[in-house]
Design an enzyme around this catalytic site. Structure first.
Site, PDB file in Angstrom:
ATOM      1  N   LYS A 139      32.918  40.835  31.250  1.00 43.15           N
ATOM      2  CA  LYS A 139      31.780  41.871  32.078  1.00 43.15           C
ATOM      3  C   LYS A 139      30.451  40.317  32.167  1.00 43.15           C
ATOM      4  CE  LYS A 139      29.326  45.060  28.740  1.00 43.15           C
ATOM      5  NZ  LYS A 139      29.548  46.348  27.300  1.00 43.15           N
ATOM      6  N   ASP A 145      21.717  45.538  18.976  1.00 44.01           N
ATOM      7  CA  ASP A 145      23.140  45.707  19.933  1.00 44.01           C
ATOM      8  C   ASP A 145      23.353  44.485  20.005  1.00 44.01           C
ATOM      9  OD1 ASP A 145      24.981  46.178  20.460  1.00 44.01           O
ATOM     10  OD2 ASP A 145      24.850  47.975  22.046  1.00 44.01           O
ATOM     11  N   ASP A 149      33.806  52.822  26.119  1.00 42.17           N
ATOM     12  CA  ASP A 149      32.535  51.617  25.776  1.00 42.17           C
ATOM     13  C   ASP A 149      33.673  50.633  25.749  1.00 42.17           C
ATOM     14  OD1 ASP A 149      31.542  49.465  24.941  1.00 42.17           O
ATOM     15  OD2 ASP A 149      31.693  49.221  22.559  1.00 42.17           O
ATOM     16  N   GLU A 198      24.659  51.998  26.036  1.00 43.81           N
ATOM     17  CA  GLU A 198      25.148  51.737  24.782  1.00 43.81           C
ATOM     18  C   GLU A 198      23.897  52.015  23.212  1.00 43.81           C
ATOM     19  OE1 GLU A 198      27.089  47.500  25.388  1.00 43.81           O
ATOM     20  OE2 GLU A 198      28.745  48.425  26.823  1.00 43.81           O
TER      21      GLU A 198
END
Lengths: 200, 608
Positions: free
Chosen positions: B69, B189, B8, B167
């Site tokens: 990210k 999420d 992850d 994810e």
């Protein structure tokens, strides 16, 4: 790939009445067979093949699972043309809708003149609700004649008139969609995108 | 086959996990920590990652990169609004923004590669064998360029990325493996920098994603920003100071805001204390204050939820379970808003920080052939289309289409003798090309000269199981495969990635050499120390000849130790060891005698 059409992928005849749960079960079976996840260790050529087959299965399921997209696909197949989902060419207004469209147009102009806040906006919402109902009814009517099509296939009857009718209804329905979306845009009430993707 | 790990790669923290004995587990570092902060710092001693880099955030702000990210697969226009707030320098380039570290320009995939490499090493230390293959998760709403950038990062880190998994889907796999979710589930999420909502049908081991939506620029970072703005205004009012132009102060504020936010998930109020140079800032913050600051941000997650439901053809009350993933879902406000929307209380029975990594490990195990009864059917989050006349987008693959999928499109020429056709491929939901994300321009070259309209070029657009586009073209009349030159609008070219992979080897070698030199030097120091101590304590028992030999070897090693020739240091260390061997033997004998004596003393003491 030897498979030429989506019905064949699922081992189905070119008919419109399809057992939904059975189609889903078969989809899962075919996916377990072809999905790239299960061919990770295979040779490159086999992996490429699995990728292509899996893509075919997914496209076929998408076209067949919904009764209306099934009709659209069947028409394209009968006419031997390439089908593509989500094309954005705006459908032209079918003649039968002309009068209604003029009314809608008038309501829209008035609402715009009132800054979309007044009574006319309310009228516009009513028009839209009416069109939504009409849109749903068109869909039901199309799906409603699926069994008739299948009978013609079984009996070898002339399917052309029904095919034309399907095409006309689908065109009307597509046009209604664009008008509804335009109205929502004008009212500033549209969520999401112009393409009605998953369900019809 | 070697082990495939699940990673992850998060905005704030990253994790690596592996399925052992049928159960996915997070692999901890040597200190037992599961989370690796996704922070990379360039220090005089080299590149550091994780906790060590976090300690550099304030004092080495301009060379410490966090939340990279958010920059992955991004062009300047995407991120220009937040650049001013970043303490490190981002070079505004249209294709790939780069980060300036001293005189080097570093791309976001290279920064992420440092994080991935740290996780790779963690896994290698854990298993005691090389790890070369991985499954890496990305936000479901990541576009093609962002996915590709993530894959590039893996390659640069020396990992073959076997699959990019979404994810929320990964989270559902972790729940599904433990039979903790069935029926129609919604995975909400909300992480450090991104938001996803996915609606899945989970039945008999099949995980069918029905629809997904999200925002790749919304998460805990944005909450922190809202808090910092509030604090800045408060400081201006109470201390008359404007700290917004001070990178170190801003970093202190950001860290303080983040910590306060986390505490307020459990406490009703908290005190923020930040010692600045001129004054110490104290501030009471209540949960109600926080909720006022971030309410509108939380509210922006609800639109994508409704859209995903609509795309799935479901009403909110048809959802059987709502699962929360990501650290930001610990906020009570988020839980309330989600509960209101779906009309049921959401749950997070599996640790929301770890569940995505656990799911990635499950997917890795599926690919390794270790799990055969689970089938994952994911979708592409964004519609794929091409630009047509008038700048209108013609959609080829609608969003929420199950992947892999493909679409074929036919093109021809408009001028006699034309030998190339340009294609502009886009991703997004808007009608006009200019409003969508430009993925690439394809130049179909090598078409045989023919009258206009005669060539029929078949172009196949294939979205693979990673959600990444592959394009193939072929001219049907001649059957010749047209060559395609791809110019990605955002992202790195193949050549650039290759170069980075090479660089990483070069640097990796430098790093290894540096480490080995330090180790050799340390060993030499240890031996020198021992010998000196031994000579002080027991120099008398050495013969004159021995003593001369030892002194000579000691002097030679000291000279070698001052240099950087690792082999020479090693040889001199060995020589010194040999020169002292007879002496050491005699000392050993003496020591054994001593030990016997002192043991007696020990026993006496014990019996006392």
């Amino acid at each position: 790939m030897t498979v030429t059409d989506y019905f064949t992928v699922f081992g189905l005849p070119r008919k419109l009445v399809v057992d939904g749960p059975a189609l889903q079960r078969r989809f899962y079976e075919l996916s377990r067979e072809h999905h790239p996840d299960f061919h990770q260790g295979a040779a490159a050529a086999r992996q490429a093949e699995a990728l292509a087959q899996s893509a075919m299965v997914n496209r076929a399921y998408r076209a067949l699972r919904d009764p209306l997209s099934r009709v659209e696909y069947l028409i394209a197949l009968e006419e031997g043309r390439e089908v593509r989902e989500g094309a954005t060419e705006k459908p032209r207004a079918p003649r039968e809708l002309l009068e209604e469209m003029l009314e809608v147009q008038e309501a829209l102009e008035e609402a715009k003149a009132e800054g979309m806040g007044g009574e006319a906006a309310g009228r516009l919402r009513e028009e839209r609700a009416r069109l939504e109902a009409r849109y749903a009814a068109e869909g039901e009517a199309i799906v409603g004649r699926g069994a008739e099509w299948d009978r013609l296939v079984d009996e070898g009857g002339d399917r052309k008139p029904l095919l034309e009718w399907f095409k006309q209804r689908l065109a009307t329905r597509a046009y209604l969609r664009t008008v509804i979306d335009d109205l929502s845009d004008a009212l500033g009430e549209r969520e999401g995108s112009h393409v009605s993707h998953r369900r019809h | 086959m070697s082990r495939i790990v699940g990673i992850d790669l998060g905005t704030t923290n990253s994790l690596v996990a592996y399925v052992e004995g049928g159960i996915p587990r997070v692999i901890p570092d040597a200190e037992g920590r599961a989370l690796l902060p996704s922070i990379v710092a360039w220090t005089p001693d080299g590149v550091v990652v994780g906790e060590a880099a976090r300690r550099q955030l304030v004092r080495n702000a301009s060379r410490t990169v966090y939340s990279v990210k958010r920059l992955m697969g991004r062009g300047y226009d995407d991120v220009k609004d937040e650049l001013a707030r970043l303490p490190f320098a981002v070079t505004p380039q249209a294709e790939v923004v780069t980060i300036r570290i001293g005189d080097r320009e570093v791309t976001p995939p290279e920064v992420s590669a440092h994080v991935l490499r740290a996780l790779k090493q963690r896994a290698e230390a854990h298993f005691g064998e090389p790890i070369e293959q991985a499954v890496i998760t990305v936000p479901a709403y990541f576009n093609d360029a962002q996915r590709q950038a993530t894959k590039d990062a893996g390659r640069i880190a020396g990992l073959e990325v076997l699959r990019i998994v979404n994810e929320p889907t990964a989270a559902s796999l972790a729940y599904g493996l433990q039979k903790m979710a069935q029926g129609v589930i919604a995975v909400y999420d909300l992480g450090g920098g991104t938001f996803d909502i996915s609606i899945l049908r989970v039945k008999d081991g099949v995980f069918e994603v029905l629809a997904t939506n999200g925002n790749t620029h919304l998460g805990g970072d944005d909450f922190d920003r809202a808090i910092v703005d509030w604090l800045l205004a408060d400081i201006r009012a109470r201390h008359g100071a404007d700290l917004s132009g001070d990178p170190e102060a801003m970093q202190e504020l950001r860290l303080g805001a983040e910590a306060a936010k986390c505490r307020l998930s459990f406490d009703e109020r908290t005190v923020l204390t930040i010692p600045f140079e001129r004054f110490t800032y104290h501030r009471d913050v209540t949960r109600a204050d926080l909720e006022t600051m971030v309410d509108s941000l939380v509210a922006t997650t609800l639109g994508p939820c409704r859209q995903a439901l609509a795309d799935a053809g479901l009403r909110a009350n048809e959802v059987d379970e709502v699962v929360l993933v990501g650290g930001s879902t610990r906020m009570p406000l988020v839980k309330r808003r989600v509960a209101d929307l779906f009309g049921r209380a959401p749950h997070s029975r599996l640790n929301p920080d770890e569940v995505v990594a656990l799911g990635a490990a499950v997917q890795a195990q599926i690919l390794a052939g270790g799990i055969t009864d689970m089938l994952l059917l994911d979708v592409t989050p964004l519609s794929l289309g091409i630009e047509t006349l008038g700048g209108i987008v013609s959609v080829l693959i609608p969003r929420n289409t199950t992947i892999p999928t493909l679409a074929k499109e036919y093109f021809t020429t408009s001028v006699d003798g034309q030998t190339a056709v340009d294609l502009h491929v886009l991703q997004g939901e808007r009608e006009l090309a200019k409003d969508n994300r430009s993925l690439a321009r394809f130049d179909l070259a090598g078409v045989e000269p023919m009258p206009a309209g005669m060539p029929k070029i078949e172009v196949t657009f294939l979205i693979d199981a990673n959600g990444i586009l592959q394009v193939q073209a072929r001219e049907l009349r001649t059957g010749k495969a047209a060559s395609i030159e791809v110019k990605p609008t955002y992202g790195l070219t193949e050549v650039q990635v290759e170069q980075m992979v090479e660089d990483s080897y070069t640097y990796a070698e430098d790093d290894v050499n540096a480490r080995l030199l330090i180790e050799t030097q340390t060993e030499a120091d240890t031996v020198i120390n021992h010998v000196e101590r031994a000579l002080r304590q027991a120099g008398g028992i050495a013969t004159a000849e021995e003593r001369a030999g030892i002194d000579a070897a000691l002097a030679t090693l000291r000279t070698a130790r001052a240099g950087t020739d690792r082999n020479e240091i090693r040889e001199c260390t060995i020589a010194l060891n040999q020169a002292t061997a007879p002496l050491a033997d005699r000392m050993m004998e003496a020591a054994i005698k001593d030990a016997v004596t002192s043991k007696r003393a020990d026993q006496l003491l014990e019996s006392d």
